[in-house]
Design a protein around this motif. Structure first.
Motif, mmCIF file in Angstrom:
data_model
loop_
_atom_site.group_PDB
_atom_site.id
_atom_site.type_symbol
_atom_site.label_atom_id
_atom_site.label_comp_id
_atom_site.label_asym_id
_atom_site.label_seq_id
_atom_site.Cartn_x
_atom_site.Cartn_y
_atom_site.Cartn_z
ATOM 1 N N ASN A 143 0.808 -1.226 0.000
ATOM 2 C CA ASN A 143 0.000 0.000 0.000
ATOM 3 C C ASN A 143 0.841 1.277 0.000
ATOM 4 N N ALA A 144 2.127 1.136 -0.302
ATOM 5 C CA ALA A 144 3.059 2.278 -0.350
ATOM 6 C C ALA A 144 3.274 2.928 1.011
ATOM 7 N N SER A 182 -1.362 4.103 -8.563
ATOM 8 C CA SER A 182 -1.012 4.492 -7.196
ATOM 9 C C SER A 182 0.483 4.259 -6.989
ATOM 10 N N ASN A 183 0.994 4.795 -5.912
ATOM 11 C CA ASN A 183 2.399 4.516 -5.573
ATOM 12 C C ASN A 183 2.580 3.033 -5.255
ATOM 13 N N ALA A 184 1.562 2.435 -4.629
ATOM 14 C CA ALA A 184 1.652 0.994 -4.324
ATOM 15 C C ALA A 184 1.781 0.186 -5.613
ATOM 16 N N ASP A 211 -3.312 3.523 -2.097
ATOM 17 C CA ASP A 211 -2.232 3.909 -1.169
ATOM 18 C C ASP A 211 -2.764 4.129 0.238
#
Ligand code: HEM
Length: 336
Positions: A143-144, A182-184, A211
């Motif tokens: 999830n970042a 997303s970053n994740a 995230d």
């Protein structure tokens, strides 16, 4: 809306009883079907019946002759299907594949930023982001949240990895992929890219992870000093088995732990675990090779069997690693 209108147009082609559907002008399929059935009756009786027929559903069923009745039933069925057809709902949350345009943009950004020398830190980042998952607690995971956990002792050295993800994100801002990932997702994709760029398997990574807004709970990562029982237990807490532990630990084949070429993803980790070079009294660098957690794996009979399998069969390692990496990067993921 577009799909709804296509449906209507199809029905036009199929039974010929609707006026072309206009945007924003809903058709009333059942009524139209009845008109069609009634029109059939009218034309069949046109010689003797002047007035257009207006039949109720019951009348139609009772009064229409056999063929007209069949036609009306067919029209009714089609109408019934249409009237119960609900507008397509928004896509259900879940993992999804990247479209070609986004995929190409992501590949270009990753090729630019995550070059071979950067691959080890990125792959480690992907592990540390996902492995905070706890199946029992039902939180943590891919999830970042790693961006909020960089000060933790187990994450020493990973700031560099996170900065690379920020760079990838910046690269994407100028492309059709802007705002789509997303970053994740980027972390999971970058980890897979790290494996591939070093000659490992190409791993399919679906996207759609959401995230986290803050850090995951602490003390979820296993210590490098752990023995095999603690390693197995730690992976089990995440829903990962012994096979995933042994396959994923093969990631240490890249990086600076002395398992062959640091930027070649191969099965040298397993051949080394069998050869135990860290025990060589004539090698002054022997104690730099591997971590205590790596050394512990061959002591366990179940792990040893897998180590022997992967040492003998690199393709089998690649296949199992790819599957375990997909599991890892889905742990605890909340999907948009
Ligand atoms: C099984 C438990 C594991 C432990 C205890 C562990 C621990 C460590 C430690 C202490 C390092 C050295 C960091 C440094 O050089 O400062 C390291 C490196 C690394 N780990 Fe793990 N790790 C584990 C599993 C994994 C897994 C599952 C992956 C990925 C799937 C992974 C990927 C890496 C990579 C690629 C490096 C090299 C990083 C670099 O050289 O920059 N590790 N690991």
């Amino acid at each position: 809306m577009m799909q709804q209108n296509m449906l209507k147009t199809c029905s036009l082609q199929r039974c010929g009883c609707f006026q072309p559907a206009k945007l924003g002008a809903p058709v009333r399929p059942q009524r139209a079907a009845f008109r069609a059935a009634a029109a059939g009756k009218q034309s069949a009786n046109s010689a003797g019946t002047a007035a257009p027929l207006q039949l109720s559903r019951r009348q139609a069923l009772v009064q229409l002759p056999g063929s007209a009745l069949l036609a009306s039933l067919a029209a009714l069925l089609a109408a019934e299907q249409l009237s119960t057809a609900v507008p397509p709902a928004a896509a259900a949350p879940g993992p999804r594949q990247l479209d070609q345009e986004t995929k190409a943009a992501v590949a270009a950004a990753l090729n630019k930023v995550v070059t071979k020398p950067k691959a080890p830190v990125i792959l480690r980042l992907a592990y540390h982001d996902a492995a905070t998952f706890s199946a029992a607690a039902g939180d943590g995971g891919a999830n970042a949240s790693i961006q909020f956990e960089l000060g933790r002792p187990e994450n020493t050295g990973l700031k560099r990895g996170w900065r690379l993800i920020e760079q990838v994100s910046d690269e994407l801002k100028k492309t059709p992929a802007a705002g789509k990932l997303s970053n994740a997702d980027l972390i999971a994709l970058a980890g897979a890219h790290a494996v591939a760029v070093c000659g490992g398997p190409v791993i399919d990574v679906p996207v759609g992870r959401v995230d986290a807004a803050g850090p995951d709970p602490e003390y979820r990562m296993v210590s490098e000093k752990a023995g095999v029982a603690a390693l197995v237990a730690n992976f089990a807490e995440k829903g990962l088995g012994v096979q995933q532990l042994v396959a994923l630990s093969g990631a240490h084949t890249i990086g600076g732990k002395g398992f062959g070429d640091p930027v070649t993803f191969d099965n040298a980790y397993y051949t080394s675990l069998l050869a135990k070079p860290w025990l060589n009294p004539n090698d002054p660098m022997a104690d730099m090779i591997g971590l205590p957690s790596d050394h512990a794996l061959p002591d366990d009979p179940e792990c040893l069997k897998l180590i022997e399998t992967y040492a003998a069969d690199q393709q089998r390692f690649f296949k199992d690693f790819a599957a375990a990496y997909q599991q890892l990067t889905n742990l605890g993921a909340v999907w948009a």
